[in-house]
Design an enzyme around this catalytic site. Structure first.
Site, PDB file in Angstrom:
ATOM      1  N   ASP A 194       5.347   5.402 -15.831  1.00  0.00           N
ATOM      2  CA  ASP A 194       6.806   5.399 -16.003  1.00  0.00           C
ATOM      3  C   ASP A 194       7.108   5.240 -17.488  1.00  0.00           C
ATOM      4  OD1 ASP A 194       9.522   4.958 -15.990  1.00  0.00           O
ATOM      5  OD2 ASP A 194       9.474   3.203 -14.673  1.00  0.00           O
ATOM      6  N   ASP A 269      18.643   4.203  -6.529  1.00  0.00           N
ATOM      7  CA  ASP A 269      18.727   2.741  -6.467  1.00  0.00           C
ATOM      8  C   ASP A 269      19.907   2.387  -5.558  1.00  0.00           C
ATOM      9  OD1 ASP A 269      17.844   0.087  -8.401  1.00  0.00           O
ATOM     10  OD2 ASP A 269      19.596  -0.049  -7.109  1.00  0.00           O
ATOM     11  N   GLU A 329       9.030   0.157  -3.869  1.00  0.00           N
ATOM     12  CA  GLU A 329       8.767  -0.458  -5.176  1.00  0.00           C
ATOM     13  C   GLU A 329       8.850  -1.977  -5.046  1.00  0.00           C
ATOM     14  OE1 GLU A 329      11.246   0.875  -8.434  1.00  0.00           O
ATOM     15  OE2 GLU A 329       9.862  -0.080  -9.862  1.00  0.00           O
TER      16      GLU A 329
HETATM   17 CA    CA Z   1      11.546   3.076 -13.560  1.00  0.00          CA
END
Ligand code: CA
Length: 379
Positions: A194, A269, A329
């Protein structure tokens, strides 16, 4: 039943050790939590992703739309909140305020109807998911590679089957770190990178090609979220799947990302992009393009449990008798708020986390912990 109170709490935890990624450093975790209370005494909890103090002000703006309303009408309430903010923030932090309220309304709805959110969303396509460890941030350590290798080995010992590391320092340093981590964890553990949009298209292409042979699960936010065409072009230049979306908001933002064929993996998100209500709509959009979703998750057990229910409800893509595991995650960086705010604590069993089966989000929020971390705010 009516909503009687919408409260916000900004929680702060000063970290023992500052850590950083390609853009900024973190010395504090600061989080806005929303509590919605009804005239029957039932309570729902939500959380916003992003600048906590501004999310709190956003909730102040939309609060009048919620008081005295029926919490079961969460979609009409969502629409009213959206219309209130549309003229000023078509994208961005007010969507996180809406998200926090929306998650709290789903939690409340589950408690009112005595059902877990994933059942209310339409059902559980899976009862467990595979957490991947998000960590391996940069620090001022004298021997960064050695420190990161030890951290990666710890995740393997803890039972993680997948790990995500930060890149974005420089291409040469990134290559050396990826090599060191891959050698340390062996070939059976999935490894993702990332860069938090650190690179130009040319640089991202160079890095991708240099690390392809380390079997990279995905390259997350390789380039700026503003350059949709660079995302699209990068996908044609590397065999590494491209992931992104944590800076997108609402179905309209995600439509741009999807229409431009920017990503292999979409990272909505839930606590920023519009809540569970909007995330479900975004999942439908992604499905029309055959794009996989692995949500971005950052924050407390509230955000994590919202993601568990959402992932449980995602349609298998593609369908088959032996569907692949889905990932969630799991931030492993220092955060005392995440560790103590919600019960039960998040438990990994044989590399999996079970989908909660209790009503709503399936967690209790410890209000003593809210008081403790609210009181640490100095301003
Ligand atoms: Ca990220």
């Amino acid at each position: 039943m009516k909503i009687t109170k919408v409260e916000t709490f900004v929680l702060s935890n000063q970290l023992k050790e500052t850590f950083y990624f390609s853009q900024w450093s973190y010395s504090e975790r600061r989080i806005c939590i929303v509590k919605i209370t009804t005239d029957t005494g039932l309570i729902g909890w939500g959380e916003g992703y992003g600048p906590a103090d501004i999310i709190k002000e956003g909730v102040n703006l939309i609060r009048p739309l919620l008081i005295d309303q029926n919490p079961l009408e969460n979609e009409t309430l969502w629409y009213n909140m959206y219309r209130k903010t549309l003229d000023f923030a078509r994208r961005g932090v007010l969507a996180a305020s809406i998200s926090a309220v929306d998650v709290a309304l789903w939690d409340l709805k589950g408690k009112i109807l005595n059902l877990p959110i994933s059942i209310l969303m339409g059902g559980q396509h899976r009862k467990k998911v595979v957490p991947y460890a998000t960590g391996l941030y940069f620090s001022e350590s004298e021997n960064l590679a050695e420190k990161l290798v030890e951290e990666a080995k710890l995740y393997v010992r803890q039972g993680f089957k997948a790990i995500k590391m930060k890149v974005g320092l420089s291409i040469s340093q990134d290559i050396a770190l990826v090599k060191a981590i891959r050698q340390a964890i062996g070939t059976d553990i999935k490894l993702m990178i990332d860069s938090n949009h650190a690179y130009s298209l040319r640089e991202a292409t160079e890095l991708s090609r240099a690390v392809e042979h380390f079997d990279i699960g995905w390259f997350e936010e390789p380039v700026s979220p503003e350059y949709y065409h660079h995302y699209k072009e990068l996908r044609t230049k590397t065999t590494i799947p491209i992931a992104g979306g944590e800076c997108e908001y609402l179905r309209y933002g995600f439509q741009t990302l999807l229409e431009n064929d920017c990503v292999d993996i979409l990272q909505v998100d839930i606590c920023g992009a519009g809540g569970l209500s909007e995330a479900k709509r975004i999942a439908t959009l992604a499905n029309t393009k055959g794009v996989e979703i692995i949500p971005h998750v950052w924050g407390t057990g509230i955000a994590f449990h919202a993601a568990l229910h959402f992932i449980s409800n995602l349609e298998p893509l593609p369908g088959r008798m032996t569907p692949p595991n889905m990932y969630i995650e799991f931030d492993r960086t220092e955060n005392q708020i995440r560790e103590s705010l919600t019960n039960p604590s998040i438990e990994m069993i044989d590399g999996f986390i079970n989908i909660p089966q209790k009503p709503g989000l399936g967690i209790e929020v410890d209000e003593d912990v809210i008081r403790k971390f609210s009181s640490q705010i100095l301003t």
